[in-house]
Write an enzyme that holds these catalytic residues in place. Structure first.
Site, PDB file in Angstrom:
ATOM      1  N   ARG A  15       0.919  -0.997   0.200  1.00  8.56           N
ATOM      2  CA  ARG A  15       0.104   0.122  -0.027  1.00  8.56           C
ATOM      3  C   ARG A  15       1.044   1.243  -0.101  1.00  8.56           C
ATOM      4  O   ARG A  15       0.933   1.847  -1.140  1.00  8.56           O
ATOM      5  CB  ARG A  15      -0.917   0.047   1.248  1.00  8.56           C
ATOM      6  CG  ARG A  15      -2.054   1.092   1.236  1.00  8.56           C
ATOM      7  CD  ARG A  15      -1.532   2.325   1.678  1.00  8.56           C
ATOM      8  NE  ARG A  15      -1.065   2.339   3.192  1.00  8.56           N
ATOM      9  CZ  ARG A  15      -0.482   3.417   3.536  1.00  8.56           C
ATOM     10  NH1 ARG A  15      -0.338   4.524   3.037  1.00  8.56           N
ATOM     11  NH2 ARG A  15       0.018   3.260   4.766  1.00  8.56           N
ATOM     12  N   HIS A 207       5.696   4.101  12.697  1.00 11.63           N
ATOM     13  CA  HIS A 207       5.701   4.235  11.274  1.00 11.63           C
ATOM     14  C   HIS A 207       6.638   5.007  10.821  1.00 11.63           C
ATOM     15  O   HIS A 207       6.337   6.244  10.546  1.00 11.63           O
ATOM     16  CB  HIS A 207       4.112   4.490  10.765  1.00 11.63           C
ATOM     17  CG  HIS A 207       3.907   4.394   9.318  1.00 11.63           C
ATOM     18  ND1 HIS A 207       3.350   3.528   8.681  1.00 11.63           N
ATOM     19  CD2 HIS A 207       4.277   5.362   8.207  1.00 11.63           C
ATOM     20  CE1 HIS A 207       3.221   3.838   7.436  1.00 11.63           C
ATOM     21  NE2 HIS A 207       3.780   5.085   7.091  1.00 11.63           N
ATOM     22  N   CYS A 240       4.600   9.212   0.387  1.00 13.34           N
ATOM     23  CA  CYS A 240       3.379   9.382   0.207  1.00 13.34           C
ATOM     24  C   CYS A 240       3.128  10.632  -0.911  1.00 13.34           C
ATOM     25  O   CYS A 240       3.940  11.464  -0.757  1.00 13.34           O
ATOM     26  CB  CYS A 240       2.717  10.338   1.622  1.00 13.34           C
ATOM     27  SG  CYS A 240       1.055  10.980   1.500  1.00 13.34           S
ATOM     28  N   ASN A 249       9.268   3.746   3.442  1.00 16.33           N
ATOM     29  CA  ASN A 249       9.413   3.174   4.720  1.00 16.33           C
ATOM     30  C   ASN A 249      10.892   2.688   5.176  1.00 16.33           C
ATOM     31  O   ASN A 249      11.502   2.192   4.002  1.00 16.33           O
ATOM     32  CB  ASN A 249       8.169   2.388   4.856  1.00 16.33           C
ATOM     33  CG  ASN A 249       7.105   3.222   4.725  1.00 16.33           C
ATOM     34  OD1 ASN A 249       6.320   3.259   3.591  1.00 16.33           O
ATOM     35  ND2 ASN A 249       6.289   3.562   5.873  1.00 16.33           N
TER      36      ASN A 249
HETATM   37  P1  HMG Z   1     -12.792  15.095  -2.272  1.00 12.94           P
HETATM   38  O1  HMG Z   1     -12.247  15.289  -3.637  1.00 12.94           O
HETATM   39  O2  HMG Z   1     -12.597  16.055  -1.198  1.00 12.94           O
HETATM   40  O3  HMG Z   1     -13.795  14.153  -2.233  1.00 12.94           O
HETATM   41  O4  HMG Z   1     -11.336  14.016  -1.710  1.00 12.94           O
HETATM   42  P2  HMG Z   1     -15.502  14.396  -2.211  1.00 12.94           P
HETATM   43  O5  HMG Z   1     -15.885  13.672  -1.141  1.00 12.94           O
HETATM   44  O6  HMG Z   1     -15.720  15.614  -2.763  1.00 12.94           O
HETATM   45  O7  HMG Z   1     -15.584  13.558  -3.527  1.00 12.94           O
HETATM   46  C1  HMG Z   1     -15.115  13.738  -4.906  1.00 12.94           C
HETATM   47  C2  HMG Z   1     -15.121  12.744  -5.823  1.00 12.94           C
HETATM   48  O8  HMG Z   1     -14.341  11.542  -5.158  1.00 12.94           O
HETATM   49  C3  HMG Z   1     -16.342  12.080  -5.942  1.00 12.94           C
HETATM   50  O9  HMG Z   1     -16.471  11.654  -7.221  1.00 12.94           O
HETATM   51  C4  HMG Z   1     -16.464  11.072  -5.049  1.00 12.94           C
HETATM   52  O10 HMG Z   1     -17.625   9.946  -5.214  1.00 12.94           O
HETATM   53  C5  HMG Z   1     -15.245  10.573  -5.090  1.00 12.94           C
HETATM   54  P3  HMG Z   1     -17.301  12.454  -8.385  1.00 12.94           P
HETATM   55  O11 HMG Z   1     -18.705  12.585  -7.996  1.00 12.94           O
HETATM   56  O12 HMG Z   1     -16.715  13.811  -8.660  1.00 12.94           O
HETATM   57  O13 HMG Z   1     -17.125  11.767  -9.651  1.00 12.94           O
HETATM   58  N1  HMG Z   1     -14.802   9.757  -3.753  1.00 12.94           N
HETATM   59  C6  HMG Z   1     -14.123   8.487  -3.891  1.00 12.94           C
HETATM   60  N2  HMG Z   1     -14.234   7.559  -4.710  1.00 12.94           N
HETATM   61  C7  HMG Z   1     -13.728   6.324  -4.671  1.00 12.94           C
HETATM   62  N3  HMG Z   1     -13.580   6.018  -3.291  1.00 12.94           N
HETATM   63  C8  HMG Z   1     -13.336   7.064  -2.081  1.00 12.94           C
HETATM   64  C9  HMG Z   1     -13.953   8.172  -2.518  1.00 12.94           C
HETATM   65  N4  HMG Z   1     -14.315   9.230  -1.786  1.00 12.94           N
HETATM   66  C10 HMG Z   1     -14.692  10.218  -2.491  1.00 12.94           C
HETATM   67  N5  HMG Z   1     -13.277   6.490  -0.978  1.00 12.94           N
HETATM   68  C11 HMG Z   1     -10.666  12.355  -0.621  1.00 12.94           C
HETATM   69  C12 HMG Z   1     -11.497  13.542  -0.363  1.00 12.94           C
HETATM   70  C13 HMG Z   1     -10.688  11.941   1.168  1.00 12.94           C
HETATM   71  C14 HMG Z   1     -11.589  11.240  -1.132  1.00 12.94           C
HETATM   72  C15 HMG Z   1      -9.347  12.513  -1.162  1.00 12.94           C
HETATM   73  O14 HMG Z   1      -8.612  13.206  -0.791  1.00 12.94           O
HETATM   74  C16 HMG Z   1      -8.570  11.179  -1.131  1.00 12.94           C
HETATM   75  O15 HMG Z   1      -8.962  10.058  -1.716  1.00 12.94           O
HETATM   76  N6  HMG Z   1      -7.236  11.199  -0.467  1.00 12.94           N
HETATM   77  C17 HMG Z   1      -6.464  10.121  -0.115  1.00 12.94           C
HETATM   78  C18 HMG Z   1      -5.289  10.351  -0.401  1.00 12.94           C
HETATM   79  C19 HMG Z   1      -4.316   9.222   0.056  1.00 12.94           C
HETATM   80  O16 HMG Z   1      -4.641   7.946  -0.321  1.00 12.94           O
HETATM   81  N7  HMG Z   1      -2.876   9.361   0.564  1.00 12.94           N
HETATM   82  C20 HMG Z   1      -1.971   8.396   0.879  1.00 12.94           C
HETATM   83  C21 HMG Z   1      -2.375   7.625   2.011  1.00 12.94           C
HETATM   84  S1  HMG Z   1      -1.855   8.399   3.487  1.00 12.94           S
HETATM   85  C22 HMG Z   1      -0.276   8.046   3.741  1.00 12.94           C
HETATM   86  O17 HMG Z   1       0.458   7.607   2.977  1.00 12.94           O
HETATM   87  C23 HMG Z   1       0.267   8.320   5.164  1.00 12.94           C
HETATM   88  C24 HMG Z   1       0.400   7.053   5.921  1.00 12.94           C
HETATM   89  O18 HMG Z   1       1.465   6.126   5.252  1.00 12.94           O
HETATM   90  C25 HMG Z   1       1.170   7.217   7.413  1.00 12.94           C
HETATM   91  C26 HMG Z   1       2.152   8.227   7.252  1.00 12.94           C
HETATM   92  O19 HMG Z   1       3.351   7.849   6.568  1.00 12.94           O
HETATM   93  O20 HMG Z   1       2.395   9.248   7.926  1.00 12.94           O
HETATM   94  C27 HMG Z   1      -0.978   6.385   6.197  1.00 12.94           C
HETATM   95 MG    MG Z   2       3.504   6.240   5.155  1.00 13.57          MG
END
Ligand code: HMG
Ligand code: MG
Length: 304
Positions: A15, A207, A240, A249
């Site tokens: 992931r 992490h 990320c 990582n």
């Molecule tokens: P948004 O644009 O504000 O969402 O994004 P929204 O609710 O306004 O929806 C916009 C569109 O997205 C809509 O579609 C929704 O249906 C769709 P449209 O009507 O425009 O066609 N949508 C989705 N589709 C599928 N699955 C969903 C979903 N949600 C909305 N779940 C949102 C907000 C949170 C969705 C977006 O910002 C997002 O997906 N962000 C994820 C970013 C991410 O994955 N980052 C990496 C992971 S975090 C990380 O790596 C850190 C970690 O490892 C720890 C560390 O290292 O610190 C965990």
């Molecule tokens: Mg991470």
């Protein structure tokens, strides 16, 4: 010093690693990686995320990945969900565990999930409630615990507040994410000591991204406090997409080697783990970032 007898490793490579590759890794290669990691003895393997495919297209095939994995007793394949929509997609695949991810820094929260920290916590509350009602376990992440790519220093108080809120919501474990790897051993240790005032130590995971080469030292500095859950990524995959400059990582091979040398059990077969890393890095056309993997590979007889 008293170290834990056993450490549980949460493998985040499929992931956290593959979400950050410039191209989407084919579903078959993801499945092969996850199966190889399970063969090596990993029992917690993050298989993907149900986030917006427009934000992170690399994870758009998570449902297809899950459908092809062989269920194994005692092995969990958790996935990240950012909202109820993501949870519904996860539930449709029959997952048993999800992870929610908040941040200790406002700017990172906005860049990563497009809302403030408070909004994200409000959004996660019904996600945890619905997940638990469906019998799922929920893990909580706090990002940017030792630094933010946009704001710099992050106060430990802010981390503790978010960690405490995620615990109160019902997360069984809180993973403290040094997203950009800027932490150093004493800052990491002091942070864990601060968070441990509101989250029991046995529920804290580390992490660490290894951007500045501090991850193993940071882990070591926290082990004797009683931390016994470490997130890592095979071959040092990771990053990320919303944390510019953040590299992989800490490599699972490096963590397992260090722990084994300290007499701490992980249940992981290091040689098999190196093979798992090799299969994916060959696919990505690069060397494993893990120094341990490189050392082990250099001592293997060349294949004919
Ligand atoms: P948004 O644009 O504000 O969402 O994004 P929204 O609710 O306004 O929806 C916009 C569109 O997205 C809509 O579609 C929704 O249906 C769709 P449209 O009507 O425009 O066609 N949508 C989705 N589709 C599928 N699955 C969903 C979903 N949600 C909305 N779940 C949102 C907000 C949170 C969705 C977006 O910002 C997002 O997906 N962000 C994820 C970013 C991410 O994955 N980052 C990496 C992971 S975090 C990380 O790596 C850190 C970690 O490892 C720890 C560390 O290292 O610190 C965990
Ligand atoms: Mg991470």
């Amino acid at each position: 010093m008293t170290y834990p007898e056993r450490v549980r490793i949460v493998e985040v490579g499929p992931r956290d690693g593959l979400q950050n590759e410039p191209f989407t890794v084919p579903t078959g290669a993801k499945v092969a990686l996850i199966e190889a990691l399970a063969d090596a003895g990993l029992t917690n393997i993050e298989a993907g995320s149900f986030v917006s495919p427009r934000w992170v297209p690399q994870m758009a095939d998570t449902a297809a990945v899950l459908a092809r994995l062989h269920p194994r007793p005692g092995v969990g394949f958790p996935v990240l969900v950012p909202n109820l929509q993501g949870l519904e997609r996860a539930l449709a695949c029959g997952v048993r565990e999800v992870a929610i991810f908040a941040a200790a820094s406002e700017s990172f929260s906005r860049r990563n999930i497009n809302c403030s920290v408070a909004e994200s916590l409000g959004r996660f509350s019904p996600v945890v409630e619905t997940a638990q009602a469906a019998g799922l376990r929920v893990r909580g992440y706090v990002s940017c615990v030792l630094g933010c790519p946009y704001e710099g220093e992050v106060p430990a108080e802010a981390v503790a507040r978010v960690a405490e809120t995620l615990l109160a919501m019902g997360c069984y474990e809180i993973s403290l994410g040094d997203t950009i790897g800027t932490g150093t051993p004493l800052t990491a240790r002091r942070l864990v000591e601060r968070v441990a005032r509101v989250v029991p130590l046995e529920r804290i995971a580390l992490h660490c991204h290894d951007t500045y080469g501090q991850a193993l030292a940071n882990i070591l500095a926290c082990l004797d406090l009683g931390v016994s859950v470490i997130d890592s990524a095979v071959a040092g995959l990771g990053g990320c997409p919303y944390a510019p400059g953040a590299t992989g990582n800490v490599a699972t091979e490096d963590v397992v080697y260090m722990l084994r040398g300290m007499g701490i059990e992980t249940g992981i077969d290091l040689e098999a783990l190196v093979d798992a890393g090799l299969s994916i890095t060959r696919h990505l056309n690069r060397e494993p970032a893990s120094k341990v993997a490189r050392a082990i590979l250099s001592r293997r007889p060349a294949s004919p």
